[in-house]
Design a protein around this motif. Structure first.
Motif, PDB file in Angstrom:
ATOM      1  N   THR A  62       0.950  -1.236  -0.074  1.00 15.08           N
ATOM      2  CA  THR A  62      -0.092  -0.102   0.134  1.00 15.08           C
ATOM      3  C   THR A  62       0.757   1.321   0.128  1.00 15.08           C
ATOM      4  O   THR A  62       2.121   1.361   0.700  1.00 15.08           O
ATOM      5  N   THR A  63       0.346   2.076  -0.913  1.00 13.40           N
ATOM      6  CA  THR A  63       1.400   3.431  -0.935  1.00 13.40           C
ATOM      7  C   THR A  63       0.389   4.628  -0.653  1.00 13.40           C
ATOM      8  O   THR A  63       1.049   5.627  -0.210  1.00 13.40           O
ATOM      9  N   HIS A  64      -0.834   4.518  -0.714  1.00 15.07           N
ATOM     10  CA  HIS A  64      -1.861   5.505  -0.199  1.00 15.07           C
ATOM     11  C   HIS A  64      -3.002   4.756   0.186  1.00 15.07           C
ATOM     12  O   HIS A  64      -3.393   3.728  -0.148  1.00 15.07           O
ATOM     13  N   ALA A  65      -3.811   5.400   1.120  1.00 14.12           N
ATOM     14  CA  ALA A  65      -5.082   5.044   1.874  1.00 14.12           C
ATOM     15  C   ALA A  65      -5.929   6.181   1.976  1.00 14.12           C
ATOM     16  O   ALA A  65      -5.525   7.323   1.684  1.00 14.12           O
ATOM     17  N   ARG A  66      -7.250   5.773   2.110  1.00 16.84           N
ATOM     18  CA  ARG A  66      -8.264   6.671   2.144  1.00 16.84           C
ATOM     19  C   ARG A  66      -9.479   6.275   3.138  1.00 16.84           C
ATOM     20  O   ARG A  66      -9.993   4.996   3.143  1.00 16.84           O
ATOM     21  N   LEU A  67      -9.984   7.325   3.761  1.00 14.14           N
ATOM     22  CA  LEU A  67     -10.621   7.012   4.842  1.00 14.14           C
ATOM     23  C   LEU A  67     -11.944   7.779   4.139  1.00 14.14           C
ATOM     24  O   LEU A  67     -11.850   9.025   3.860  1.00 14.14           O
ATOM     25  N   THR A  68     -13.012   7.050   3.954  1.00 19.56           N
ATOM     26  CA  THR A  68     -14.564   7.926   3.858  1.00 19.56           C
ATOM     27  C   THR A  68     -15.340   7.855   4.817  1.00 19.56           C
ATOM     28  O   THR A  68     -15.819   6.834   5.415  1.00 19.56           O
TER      29      THR A  68
END
Length: 118
Positions: A62-68
């Motif tokens: 994983t290089t980027h993560a996102r929380l919605t």
């Protein structure tokens, strides 16, 4: 698991208009690696203390993560302001393997702020 250790994510939400934790908010964690598209890897809901403690570790690579954060139902039931101006909040961040990321969301009916906590 990467050789650097588990990369983990946690969050909590504080409703700054009431000074109270925002419980019952649905949260989705997504991840992507280099050149990939985001894919959902976990779902949670904030507890009465406004915290998500059960988000899964990020996959290796994983290089980027996102929380919605799906805040519209919470704001609709907790505020007299009517419809939510921001129905959801999405926070995208860069990831270093083996680190822990705590991202608090400070929420009010017409704004929000987020930062990397500890």
């Amino acid at each position: 698991m990467s050789s650097e250790g588990t990369t983990s994510v946690s969050t909590h939400i504080l409703d700054t208009s009431t000074g109270s934790p925002a419980g019952g908010v649905a949260v989705e964690l997504s991840a992507r690696g280099t050149g990939d598209h985001y894919r959902a890897i976990g779902h949670s809901r904030t507890d009465p203390d406004g915290r998500c403690k059960d988000l899964p570790a990020l996959p290796e690579g994983t290089t980027h993560a996102r929380l919605t954060f799906l805040v519209e139902p919470y704001l609709a039931r907790s505020q007299a302001a009517g419809a939510a101006f921001f129905p959801e909040v999405t926070v995208t961040f860069a990831v270093t393997p083996g680190e822990h990321y705590h991202l608090p969301l400070l929420l009010n009916p017409f704004g929000y702020s987020v930062y990397r906590g500890s």
